[in-house]
Design a protein around this motif. Structure first.
Motif, short mmCIF file in Angstrom:
data_model
loop_
_atom_site.label_atom_id
_atom_site.label_comp_id
_atom_site.label_asym_id
_atom_site.label_seq_id
_atom_site.Cartn_x
_atom_site.Cartn_y
_atom_site.Cartn_z
N ARG A 178 -2.40 6.46 4.16
CA ARG A 178 -1.04 6.99 4.03
C ARG A 178 -0.19 6.06 3.18
N LEU A 221 -1.18 6.30 -0.48
CA LEU A 221 -0.67 7.53 -1.08
C LEU A 221 0.83 7.44 -1.35
N LYS A 222 1.57 6.80 -0.49
CA LYS A 222 3.00 6.63 -0.70
C LYS A 222 3.27 5.76 -1.94
N GLU A 223 2.43 4.72 -2.10
CA GLU A 223 2.60 3.83 -3.23
C GLU A 223 2.33 4.54 -4.56
N ARG A 224 1.41 5.48 -4.59
CA ARG A 224 1.07 6.22 -5.82
C ARG A 224 2.22 7.08 -6.29
N LYS A 225 2.97 7.62 -5.38
CA LYS A 225 4.06 8.54 -5.74
C LYS A 225 5.21 7.81 -6.28
#
Length: 128
Positions: free
Chosen positions: A121, A124-128
């Protein structure tokens, strides 16, 4: 014969048997304390309250038989006093153990799966 002795040794040294033995010993000691409390402290106070009446000597003779109802009354009084003392001791012990149980437990450690999902999680937050 050796097998029998081995079986007996295994039985006698099991935790349940040892716990029972300890319980009997502690129970006997507790019985002595309770009996002393009743006979040496409470019964003299009750004797003062009821004017020194000694129930144990009360009896009635029916035919040739003597019915010692005073001893029965004394036994009932002893039982009620012992039950009352034990009730208060158990109540006090329950109160002490309840305080220990009331302490909040630490939150459980997250499982490996939860840790992995948390990492995914966060990535995925870092990618956005």
């Amino acid at each position: 014969m050796k097998k029998f002795l081995d079986e007996f040794k295994a039985f006698a040294l099991k935790g349940n048997v040892m716990d029972l033995a300890v319980g009997v010993i502690i129970g006997t000691a507790f019985g002595a304390i309770t009996t002393s409390l009743i006979n040496d402290i409470l019964m003299p106070l009750i004797g003062v309250i009821v004017g020194g009446i000694d129930f144990s000597g009360l009896a009635v003779t029916v035919g040739g038989a003597s019915i010692a109802y005073g001893s029965f009354i004394t036994a009932i009084i002893n039982f009620l006093l012992i039950a009352f003392v034990v009730f208060w001791l158990v109540k006090a012990m329950n109160k002490l153990t309840a305080k220990k149980e009331e302490a909040p437990a630490a939150p459980p450690e997250p499982s490996a799966e939860e840790k992995l999902l948390t990492e995914i999680r966060d990535l995925l937050k870092e990618r956005k």
